[in-house]
Design a protein around this motif. Structure first.
Motif, PDB file in Angstrom:
ATOM      1  N   ALA A   7      61.675  39.241  12.530  1.00  0.00           N
ATOM      2  CA  ALA A   7      60.224  39.072  12.616  1.00  0.00           C
ATOM      3  C   ALA A   7      59.508  40.415  12.673  1.00  0.00           C
ATOM      4  O   ALA A   7      58.479  40.616  12.023  1.00  0.00           O
ATOM      5  CB  ALA A   7      59.879  38.226  13.846  1.00  0.00           C
ATOM      6  N   VAL A   8      60.054  41.360  13.445  1.00  0.00           N
ATOM      7  CA  VAL A   8      59.428  42.678  13.541  1.00  0.00           C
ATOM      8  C   VAL A   8      59.470  43.397  12.200  1.00  0.00           C
ATOM      9  O   VAL A   8      58.482  44.005  11.764  1.00  0.00           O
ATOM     10  CB  VAL A   8      60.117  43.510  14.635  1.00  0.00           C
ATOM     11  N   VAL A   9      60.618  43.343  11.528  1.00  0.00           N
ATOM     12  CA  VAL A   9      60.727  43.993  10.224  1.00  0.00           C
ATOM     13  C   VAL A   9      59.776  43.356   9.208  1.00  0.00           C
ATOM     14  O   VAL A   9      59.133  44.048   8.408  1.00  0.00           O
ATOM     15  CB  VAL A   9      62.184  43.940   9.729  1.00  0.00           C
ATOM     16  N   THR A  10      59.675  42.035   9.250  1.00  0.00           N
ATOM     17  CA  THR A  10      58.773  41.338   8.324  1.00  0.00           C
ATOM     18  C   THR A  10      57.323  41.745   8.551  1.00  0.00           C
ATOM     19  O   THR A  10      56.567  41.994   7.601  1.00  0.00           O
ATOM     20  CB  THR A  10      58.920  39.826   8.483  1.00  0.00           C
ATOM     21  N   MET A  11      56.915  41.836   9.821  1.00  0.00           N
ATOM     22  CA  MET A  11      55.551  42.257  10.130  1.00  0.00           C
ATOM     23  C   MET A  11      55.300  43.691   9.675  1.00  0.00           C
ATOM     24  O   MET A  11      54.214  44.013   9.165  1.00  0.00           O
ATOM     25  CB  MET A  11      55.289  42.113  11.628  1.00  0.00           C
ATOM     26  N   ALA A  12      56.283  44.574   9.838  1.00  0.00           N
ATOM     27  CA  ALA A  12      56.125  45.962   9.408  1.00  0.00           C
ATOM     28  C   ALA A  12      55.983  46.050   7.888  1.00  0.00           C
ATOM     29  O   ALA A  12      55.161  46.825   7.359  1.00  0.00           O
ATOM     30  CB  ALA A  12      57.308  46.796   9.887  1.00  0.00           C
ATOM     31  N   VAL A  13      56.778  45.267   7.158  1.00  0.00           N
ATOM     32  CA  VAL A  13      56.692  45.267   5.694  1.00  0.00           C
ATOM     33  C   VAL A  13      55.339  44.740   5.229  1.00  0.00           C
ATOM     34  O   VAL A  13      54.708  45.300   4.318  1.00  0.00           O
ATOM     35  CB  VAL A  13      57.844  44.446   5.108  1.00  0.00           C
ATOM     36  N   MET A  14      54.862  43.661   5.851  1.00  0.00           N
ATOM     37  CA  MET A  14      53.577  43.091   5.468  1.00  0.00           C
ATOM     38  C   MET A  14      52.443  44.075   5.754  1.00  0.00           C
ATOM     39  O   MET A  14      51.505  44.216   4.971  1.00  0.00           O
ATOM     40  CB  MET A  14      53.343  41.777   6.207  1.00  0.00           C
TER      41      MET A  14
END
Length: 233
Positions: free
Chosen positions: A24-31
């Motif tokens: 979830a953290v990685v996904t938020m950073a990518v977005m």
């Protein structure tokens, strides 16, 4: 007294929860990164469109100034009704003139709604300007401009549809169309006055009486200075 053994707590599912949190953290950073990159691309594209619209307006203004100069040079009377002289009705587009201050089309184009298409295609370029190693040549097809004139405010007693002092405002509107959003526009204007005398513009102080070496030791003017009073504007 018998002491019972305490059962060991097993961390079942903890690794799965930790992995889901990391994802979830990685996904938020990518977005967030994609959002920042998208905004930067939109800003650069908007800046490019603004420059294109401004250059198109400047091109229209230069063409309009020459057209007004030729128009005023052919007028011998003291007044010039713009609608009758141009042979075109008043512009009724929103934000472009009004009943009090009418605008008139100076250079109506053959494009949509009278626009002049400012195209840059391979057909409009010289062969030496096209590189042979470029197969997908970038073309400009979404830039256009319109040129209008209106009377100035100095002779408002005769109405803004008739010029009496041989001065006209030239308004050029450059526009970059966008099929996915609103167009980008730039507006430039200039007051054009007709003069019969020759206008001389020179760099430096030559026009003020100095010599070619940019000093007032002018070899072409050998007269002694006088004490006469000189009044300048």
């Amino acid at each position: 007294m018998v002491r019972r053994r305490t059962p060991r707590r097993q961390s079942r599912g903890f690794t799965l929860l930790l992995a889901l949190g990391v994802v979830a953290v990685v996904t938020m950073a990518v977005m967030l990164s994609l959002n920042v990159v998208g905004r930067e691309a939109d800003t650069q594209a908007d800046t490019r469109r603004q420059k294109q619209a401004f250059f198109a307006a400047e091109a229209g203004l230069a063409e309009g100034r020459e057209a007004v100069r030729l128009l005023l040079s052919t007028q011998t009377g003291s007044s010039m009704p713009l609608e009758a002289t141009l042979g075109r009705p008043r512009v009724t587009l929103p934000g472009m003139g009004s009943d009090t201050y009418p605008w008139f089309d100076l250079l109506p184009g053959t494009g949509v709604d009278g626009w002049n298409d400012y195209l840059i295609t391979k057909d409009t370029l010289d062969g030496s300007e096209i590189r042979a190693d470029i197969t997908d040549y970038p073309e400009q097809r979404n830039v256009r401009y319109r040129v209008f004139i209106r009377d100035d405010d100095d002779d408002s007693d005769t109405g803004f549809g008739t010029d009496t002092n041989r001065q006209l405002w030239v308004i050029a509107v450059g526009e970059v169309t966008n099929p996915h959003g609103r167009p980008t526009r730039a507006v430039v204007q200039a007051l054009v006055a007709n003069t019969d005398g020759q206008s001389v513009f020179t760099p430096g102080c030559i026009s003020k009486g100095c010599g070619p070496d940019m000093t007032y030791d002018n070899p072409t003017d050998q007269n002694e200075p006088t004490d006469e009073e000189t009044t300048t504007l």
